[in-house]
Design an enzyme around this catalytic site. Structure first.
Site, PDB file in Angstrom:
ATOM      1  N   GLU A 290       0.840  -1.199   0.000  1.00 24.44           N
ATOM      2  CA  GLU A 290       0.000   0.000   0.000  1.00 24.44           C
ATOM      3  C   GLU A 290       0.876   1.249   0.000  1.00 24.44           C
ATOM      4  O   GLU A 290       1.943   1.274   0.624  1.00 24.44           O
ATOM      5  CB  GLU A 290      -0.899  -0.005   1.238  1.00 24.44           C
ATOM      6  CG  GLU A 290      -1.719   1.246   1.499  1.00 24.44           C
ATOM      7  CD  GLU A 290      -2.755   1.555   0.430  1.00 24.44           C
ATOM      8  OE1 GLU A 290      -2.353   2.186  -0.564  1.00 24.44           O
ATOM      9  OE2 GLU A 290      -3.933   1.188   0.594  1.00 24.44           O
ATOM     10  N   HIS A 291       0.457   2.264  -0.752  1.00 22.83           N
ATOM     11  CA  HIS A 291       1.161   3.541  -0.732  1.00 22.83           C
ATOM     12  C   HIS A 291       0.858   4.297   0.566  1.00 22.83           C
ATOM     13  O   HIS A 291      -0.317   4.540   0.862  1.00 22.83           O
ATOM     14  CB  HIS A 291       0.706   4.413  -1.910  1.00 22.83           C
ATOM     15  CG  HIS A 291       1.230   3.977  -3.229  1.00 22.83           C
ATOM     16  ND1 HIS A 291       0.444   3.940  -4.375  1.00 22.83           N
ATOM     17  CD2 HIS A 291       2.464   3.572  -3.622  1.00 22.83           C
ATOM     18  CE1 HIS A 291       1.176   3.540  -5.394  1.00 22.83           C
ATOM     19  NE2 HIS A 291       2.390   3.301  -4.963  1.00 22.83           N
ATOM     20  N   SER A 465      -5.325   4.309  -0.162  1.00 21.71           N
ATOM     21  CA  SER A 465      -6.381   3.422  -0.651  1.00 21.71           C
ATOM     22  C   SER A 465      -5.975   2.771  -1.972  1.00 21.71           C
ATOM     23  O   SER A 465      -6.749   2.703  -2.920  1.00 21.71           O
ATOM     24  CB  SER A 465      -7.710   4.178  -0.806  1.00 21.71           C
ATOM     25  OG  SER A 465      -8.189   4.597   0.447  1.00 21.71           O
ATOM     26  N   HIS A 466      -4.726   2.268  -1.999  1.00 24.94           N
ATOM     27  CA  HIS A 466      -4.192   1.564  -3.162  1.00 24.94           C
ATOM     28  C   HIS A 466      -3.702   0.167  -2.779  1.00 24.94           C
ATOM     29  O   HIS A 466      -2.585  -0.222  -3.133  1.00 24.94           O
ATOM     30  CB  HIS A 466      -3.013   2.336  -3.766  1.00 24.94           C
ATOM     31  CG  HIS A 466      -3.347   3.690  -4.276  1.00 24.94           C
ATOM     32  ND1 HIS A 466      -2.374   4.637  -4.556  1.00 24.94           N
ATOM     33  CD2 HIS A 466      -4.527   4.280  -4.569  1.00 24.94           C
ATOM     34  CE1 HIS A 466      -2.946   5.751  -4.989  1.00 24.94           C
ATOM     35  NE2 HIS A 466      -4.253   5.548  -5.004  1.00 24.94           N
ATOM     36  N   PRO A 467      -4.494  -0.651  -2.074  1.00 24.37           N
ATOM     37  CA  PRO A 467      -3.978  -1.967  -1.684  1.00 24.37           C
ATOM     38  C   PRO A 467      -3.834  -2.886  -2.900  1.00 24.37           C
ATOM     39  O   PRO A 467      -4.724  -2.950  -3.751  1.00 24.37           O
ATOM     40  CB  PRO A 467      -5.047  -2.492  -0.715  1.00 24.37           C
ATOM     41  CG  PRO A 467      -6.316  -1.810  -1.160  1.00 24.37           C
ATOM     42  CD  PRO A 467      -5.882  -0.448  -1.626  1.00 24.37           C
TER      43      PRO A 467
END
Length: 539
Positions: A290-291, A465-467
């Site tokens: 994740e970022h 919110s980039h999983p």
């Protein structure tokens, strides 16, 4: 009653909707698309500026929460995911970034032919109707509309001038040859309306005879018989059988949850959750990437930016204008610029992304005489693009209605935190330049005089919110799918969503997920778009 379909697609999000739509182009096959959430009928899901309220609210979302994060003083991080037609493409910030071309070349270099940038670029082109029109880099007649974010209150000119003063060059198109520099924000918006995958892939073919779309249909288990995935149990007591294939498209959180519920995953972990193992596959739920994200914020001297449109009387006018004509302040996302920067020497791609907004990240509406005015602010969302920390997704219980356990292990690798400090230092440098500096009263977050940025980030950092990565594509024993997205050891089952990414892309993940859905459809049908011949990099 058990129904039969050729293909069953589980999840209607960024990957699932395009996959189902493309499979249904063959009139000889039948496709069932299952979505756990409701239809995307709420108007705020279509209004671009309303995305923060949608993403963090109850309109078509799973509002998951992570386990206590060890390096964040035990804080639980919010994990909002889409639970509606279109999935997270119906709730996200609509930022149109593909990632860096080298990201995909790295995938191919991991023993995954077909995933180099030359090979995936045709699918990026196919999915979009780009405002620039068709070119070697862009598509002109695809489903997803991509337009620049524009408006008189975005403060683009001042931000651009400050970036140039900080030594950051202008880049007209970060989705072309190179990412580096400051660019105008581009969004998956068309005609002032969110261009979600539900709206652009599914709505135009609603009622198609060979495509069945079921909402409120939570998948409970994939049924495996003699090593082959043959059916899906969903809803209260419904069963659908697949004559050809089942494709899981639930995303990096829900897809590993479904596989684990189906007995596909690490055997010891399954037994501990009272699930009978069907296929011991160690990588399911592992490799969560994740970022990280941190906000830098400044208060403005004057009533500039978008905040003034949130005064209740003005907001009512802007909302009425959007409902009537789909234009005005509420017809754009409010994010004015992307910056991609290399903060260390010798890097082959940017390691930091900064997204600039002419308002606060938590701005709210207010009513004169009743509530105090929310101050006009500028903010930047700063993040590291290639994190090394890895987390996991596990079952909380055998009940598919229970949220899974999620652990990011954010900043478990010290290099990630060091990169975030560099990102915030870059942000401070940008906003210290003229003409922005003369417009700013003081720094609100982390606050004037704050020196220990690492401590501030650990106490306030969150995710973008980039999983991705929890059913990763690869060739080793810990890989879950192969290069054609087939689950290792199970026939008739593929995965097509963010969970298959072996490494995270250098930017927002919505467009890459749509590309995965487009490419998956061709893999299933035994096709491949012609490979692009790219011009050499100019960097």
């Amino acid at each position: 009653m058990t129904e039969k379909f050729d293909y069953i697609v589980i999840g209607s999000g960024s990957s699932g909707a395009p996959l189902a739509a493309r499979l249904s182009e063959d009139p000889e096959v039948t496709v069932l698309l299952l979505e756990a959430g409701p239809p995307d009928r709420h108007p705020l899901q279509l209004m671009p500026l309303a995305f923060p309220r949608v993403a963090m609210g109850s309109i078509g979302t799973w509002q998951y929460v992570s386990e206590p994060e060890p390096e964040l003083y035990g804080r639980n991080l919010p994990v909002p995911r889409g639970r509606t037609l279109g999935g997270t493409s119906s709730i996200n910030a609509m930022i149109a970034i593909r990632g860096n071309r080298r990201d995909y070349d790295d995938w191919a270099g991991m023993g995954l032919p077909g995933w180099s940038y030359e090979e995936v670029l045709p699918y990026f082109r196919r999915l979009e109707s780009h405002w620039r029109g068709a070119s070697e880099w862009h598509g002109g007649d695809g489903p997803v509309r991509i337009e620049p974010v524009a408006g008189p209150d975005l403060m683009w000119d001042q931000t651009m001038a400050a970036a140039e003063a900080a030594g950051i060059a202008f880049n007209d198109d970060p989705n072309a040859a190179e990412q580096d520099g400051i660019c105008r924000m581009e969004a998956t918006v068309g005609g002032g309306v969110r261009s979600s995958t539900a709206r652009v892939y599914l709505r135009p073919i609603a009622g198609k005879r060979n495509l069945t779309i079921r909402t409120g249909a939570l998948a409970r288990r994939i049924v495996v018989e003699k090593g082959r995935a043959v059916a899906v149990e969903y809803g209260t007591a419904s069963v659908a059988r697949a004559e050809r294939e089942i494709i899981a498209c639930g995303g990096a959180i829900n897809t590993p949850q479904l596989l684990l519920l189906s007995g596909i995953g690490p055997a010891d972990e399954l037994r501990a959750s009272d699930i009978t193992p069907v296929h011991d596959l160690s990588g399911v739920g592992r490799n969560l990437i994740e970022h990280p994200n941190i906000i830098n914020e400044y208060e403005l001297r004057d009533d500039l930016g978008l905040t003034r449109h949130l005064r209740l009387d003005r907001a009512a006018q802007a909302a009425a204008r959007w409902f009537a004509r789909h234009d005005g302040p509420f017809a754009q996302t409010g994010t004015l610029a992307n910056l991609f920067v290399r903060t260390l020497p010798g890097l082959d791609r940017p390691d930091v992304q900064m997204m600039c907004l002419p308002m606060s990240g938590d701005a709210r509406m207010w009513l004169p005489g009743v509530q105090s005015a929310f101050p006009a602010r500028l903010s930047a969302r700063c993040g590291f693009l290639q994190p090394k920390s890895r987390g996991w997704v596990r079952l909380r219980s055998p009940d598919p209605r229970d949220p899974p356990r999620i652990q990011f292990n954010m900043f478990s690798e010290p290099d990630d935190l060091a990169a975030m400090v560099r990102a915030m230092e870059l942000s401070r440098e940008l906003y210290a330049q003229e003409p922005l500096a003369r417009l700013i009263v003081h720094e609100v977050r982390p606050g004037d005089g704050t020196q220990d940025l690492a401590e501030y980030i650990r106490r306030n950092g969150a995710t973008r919110s980039h999983p991705v990565g929890t059913c990763r594509m690869g060739v080793g024993e810990d890989a879950v799918v192969d290069g054609e997205l087939r689950v290792r050891g199970i026939d008739g089952l593929r995965i097509a969503d963010a969970s298959i990414m072996p490494m995270i892309t250098s930017g927002n993940t919505n467009l890459p997920c749509i590309m995965i859905g487009e490419k998956a459809a061709d893999l299933i049908r035994g096709r491949q778009l012609p490979i692009s011949e790219l011009p050499p990099s100019h960097f």
